[in-house]
Write a protein that holds these residues in place. Sequence first.
Motif, PDB file in Angstrom:
ATOM      1  N   SER A  39       0.803  -1.224   0.000  1.00 19.04           N
ATOM      2  CA  SER A  39       0.000   0.000   0.000  1.00 19.04           C
ATOM      3  C   SER A  39       0.833   1.270   0.000  1.00 19.04           C
ATOM      4  CB  SER A  39      -0.953   0.012   1.207  1.00 19.04           C
ATOM      5  OG  SER A  39      -0.240   0.199   2.413  1.00 19.04           O
ATOM      6  N   TYR A  40       2.131   1.184   0.165  1.00 23.19           N
ATOM      7  CA  TYR A  40       2.994   2.367   0.118  1.00 23.19           C
ATOM      8  C   TYR A  40       4.253   2.011  -0.666  1.00 23.19           C
ATOM      9  CZ  TYR A  40       5.600  -0.076   3.753  1.00 23.19           C
ATOM     10  OH  TYR A  40       6.308  -1.010   4.445  1.00 23.19           O
ATOM     11  N   ILE A  41       5.071   2.986  -1.002  1.00 20.16           N
ATOM     12  CA  ILE A  41       6.190   2.704  -1.909  1.00 20.16           C
ATOM     13  C   ILE A  41       7.558   3.098  -1.360  1.00 20.16           C
ATOM     14  CG2 ILE A  41       4.756   2.847  -3.981  1.00 20.16           C
ATOM     15  CD1 ILE A  41       5.872   5.653  -4.436  1.00 20.16           C
ATOM     16  N   THR A  42       7.641   3.574  -0.114  1.00 20.99           N
ATOM     17  CA  THR A  42       8.943   3.948   0.436  1.00 20.99           C
ATOM     18  C   THR A  42       9.904   2.758   0.440  1.00 20.99           C
ATOM     19  OG1 THR A  42       7.897   5.593   1.851  1.00 20.99           O
ATOM     20  CG2 THR A  42      10.120   4.924   2.435  1.00 20.99           C
ATOM     21  N   GLY A  43       9.401   1.613   0.878  1.00 20.32           N
ATOM     22  CA  GLY A  43      10.234   0.415   0.903  1.00 20.32           C
ATOM     23  C   GLY A  43      10.686  -0.027  -0.473  1.00 20.32           C
ATOM     24  N   ARG A  44       9.935   0.354  -1.488  1.00 21.57           N
ATOM     25  CA  ARG A  44      10.332  -0.016  -2.850  1.00 21.57           C
ATOM     26  C   ARG A  44      11.627   0.682  -3.244  1.00 21.57           C
ATOM     27  NH1 ARG A  44       6.425  -1.864  -1.148  1.00 21.57           N
ATOM     28  NH2 ARG A  44       8.154  -3.027  -0.266  1.00 21.57           N
ATOM     29  N   GLY A  45      11.815   1.910  -2.766  1.00 21.98           N
ATOM     30  CA  GLY A  45      13.051   2.620  -3.074  1.00 21.98           C
ATOM     31  C   GLY A  45      14.256   1.908  -2.507  1.00 21.98           C
ATOM     32  N   ILE A  46      14.121   1.414  -1.264  1.00 12.62           N
ATOM     33  CA  ILE A  46      15.200   0.651  -0.652  1.00 12.62           C
ATOM     34  C   ILE A  46      15.439  -0.635  -1.439  1.00 12.62           C
ATOM     35  CG2 ILE A  46      15.882  -0.617   1.428  1.00 12.62           C
ATOM     36  CD1 ILE A  46      14.209   1.401   3.015  1.00 12.62           C
ATOM     37  N   PHE A  60      14.499  -5.476  -9.338  1.00 12.59           N
ATOM     38  CA  PHE A  60      14.502  -4.044  -9.641  1.00 12.59           C
ATOM     39  C   PHE A  60      13.338  -3.691 -10.560  1.00 12.59           C
ATOM     40  CE2 PHE A  60      15.681  -0.443 -12.328  1.00 12.59           C
ATOM     41  CZ  PHE A  60      15.997   0.506 -11.363  1.00 12.59           C
ATOM     42  N   THR A  61      13.092  -4.523 -11.557  1.00 15.57           N
ATOM     43  CA  THR A  61      11.983  -4.284 -12.484  1.00 15.57           C
ATOM     44  C   THR A  61      10.643  -4.383 -11.778  1.00 15.57           C
ATOM     45  OG1 THR A  61      13.296  -5.182 -14.315  1.00 15.57           O
ATOM     46  CG2 THR A  61      10.910  -5.055 -14.634  1.00 15.57           C
ATOM     47  N   LEU A  62      10.508  -5.368 -10.881  1.00 13.06           N
ATOM     48  CA  LEU A  62       9.258  -5.532 -10.128  1.00 13.06           C
ATOM     49  C   LEU A  62       8.957  -4.293  -9.303  1.00 13.06           C
ATOM     50  CD1 LEU A  62       6.905  -7.090  -8.821  1.00 13.06           C
ATOM     51  CD2 LEU A  62       8.584  -8.053  -7.209  1.00 13.06           C
ATOM     52  N   PHE A  63       9.942  -3.845  -8.527  1.00 15.82           N
ATOM     53  CA  PHE A  63       9.709  -2.686  -7.671  1.00 15.82           C
ATOM     54  C   PHE A  63       9.500  -1.415  -8.479  1.00 15.82           C
ATOM     55  CE2 PHE A  63      12.104  -4.729  -3.876  1.00 15.82           C
ATOM     56  CZ  PHE A  63      10.965  -5.439  -3.547  1.00 15.82           C
ATOM     57  N   SER A  64      10.212  -1.299  -9.592  1.00 15.82           N
ATOM     58  CA  SER A  64      10.031  -0.129 -10.456  1.00 15.82           C
ATOM     59  C   SER A  64       8.613  -0.083 -11.008  1.00 15.82           C
ATOM     60  CB  SER A  64      11.032  -0.150 -11.610  1.00 15.82           C
ATOM     61  OG  SER A  64      12.358  -0.090 -11.144  1.00 15.82           O
ATOM     62  N   SER A  65       8.102  -1.242 -11.398  1.00  8.39           N
ATOM     63  CA  SER A  65       6.749  -1.297 -11.947  1.00  8.39           C
ATOM     64  C   SER A  65       5.715  -0.945 -10.876  1.00  8.39           C
ATOM     65  CB  SER A  65       6.456  -2.681 -12.527  1.00  8.39           C
ATOM     66  OG  SER A  65       6.446  -3.679 -11.522  1.00  8.39           O
ATOM     67  N   VAL A  67       6.174   1.068  -8.300  1.00  8.13           N
ATOM     68  CA  VAL A  67       6.249   2.519  -8.107  1.00  8.13           C
ATOM     69  C   VAL A  67       5.518   3.233  -9.241  1.00  8.13           C
ATOM     70  CG1 VAL A  67       7.810   4.501  -8.069  1.00  8.13           C
ATOM     71  CG2 VAL A  67       8.394   2.436  -6.783  1.00  8.13           C
ATOM     72  N   ALA A  68       5.755   2.763 -10.475  1.00 10.75           N
ATOM     73  CA  ALA A  68       5.113   3.387 -11.634  1.00 10.75           C
ATOM     74  C   ALA A  68       3.590   3.249 -11.551  1.00 10.75           C
ATOM     75  CB  ALA A  68       5.637   2.759 -12.922  1.00 10.75           C
ATOM     76  N   LEU A  69       3.120   2.091 -11.106  1.00 10.32           N
ATOM     77  CA  LEU A  69       1.681   1.871 -10.999  1.00 10.32           C
ATOM     78  C   LEU A  69       1.068   2.723  -9.895  1.00 10.32           C
ATOM     79  CD1 LEU A  69       1.704  -1.962 -11.564  1.00 10.32           C
ATOM     80  CD2 LEU A  69       0.396  -0.325 -12.931  1.00 10.32           C
ATOM     81  N   PHE A  70       1.786   2.902  -8.784  1.00  5.52           N
ATOM     82  CA  PHE A  70       1.312   3.791  -7.730  1.00  5.52           C
ATOM     83  C   PHE A  70       1.187   5.221  -8.263  1.00  5.52           C
ATOM     84  CE2 PHE A  70       1.393   6.422  -4.005  1.00  5.52           C
ATOM     85  CZ  PHE A  70       0.827   5.666  -2.987  1.00  5.52           C
ATOM     86  N   MET A  71       2.203   5.660  -8.995  1.00  7.83           N
ATOM     87  CA  MET A  71       2.182   7.009  -9.565  1.00  7.83           C
ATOM     88  C   MET A  71       1.064   7.153 -10.593  1.00  7.83           C
ATOM     89  SD  MET A  71       6.204   7.878 -10.076  1.00  7.83           S
ATOM     90  CE  MET A  71       7.321   8.028  -8.680  1.00  7.83           C
ATOM     91  N   PHE A  72       0.870   6.102 -11.397  1.00 12.97           N
ATOM     92  CA  PHE A  72      -0.208   6.148 -12.383  1.00 12.97           C
ATOM     93  C   PHE A  72      -1.567   6.224 -11.682  1.00 12.97           C
ATOM     94  CE2 PHE A  72      -3.175   3.812 -15.284  1.00 12.97           C
ATOM     95  CZ  PHE A  72      -3.250   4.800 -16.245  1.00 12.97           C
ATOM     96  N   GLY A  73      -1.713   5.454 -10.592  1.00 14.75           N
ATOM     97  CA  GLY A  73      -2.944   5.533  -9.817  1.00 14.75           C
ATOM     98  C   GLY A  73      -3.156   6.928  -9.256  1.00 14.75           C
TER      99      GLY A  73
END
Length: 221
Positions: A39-46, A60-65, A67-73
């Motif tokens: 539900s949040y993306i801070t941990g994705r950056g780590i 890396f691709t999984l977490f990037s996607s 983050v991108a989906l959160f931003m798109f939402g």
Amino acid sequence: MTAKQRVHLRNSVIGFALVFSAGWLDMLGVRIAISEGLSYITGRGIGMGEALAAGNLPVFTLFSSMVALFMFGSFVGARVHKRFGLWVGLFLSAAAVAIVAGIAAFAGADSEETRVVCKSLIPFAMGCMNSCTSLAGIGRTTHLSGPATDIGINLANGDFGAALYWALRWLGFIFGAFASALIFEFISDNNLPMYISFLIPTLIIAAQAVFVKFVCDTRCN
């Protein structure tokens, strides 16, 4: 009750319920999807930094996607909120989680299809919800760093009422994760269909949309 107090009460009720749902969904991400919150993306950056250091391109691709989906939402939520209002954005978030529940019902909660949909639609739904509630003045509803900061700021300013407001919001996430863990264990122990665990936050978010549309639009503003 003054108009300002009604709005404050509305924001308290909606905010707590939505943060509760975010905590619930985060626990399901840990238990079902990728052993991490969704539900949040801070941990994705780590995770992205760690994956780069290890040369782990799939992670890396999984977490990037995600983050991108959160931003798109967030983008979709902002556009929807601007044109139709908060309640439509919340219904859109609820619909995305409902799709996850539907896939889990047909394919099984432990299937690869469900995991893929979880990793895609839950970040999208949370980005959409977070965007709408931020624009509506309710504030962030998917993570805890902002509310924790607000608690400290308001305590420093001697505004204990505002500090309590954000403290209740912060606790909503914990209660949501706690309830989700209990229900998950109950469903597992009794061999009940796991998609039920996704239906509950879906109904909570949808209920807030109905509340905003049919109660707040006529009596809270």
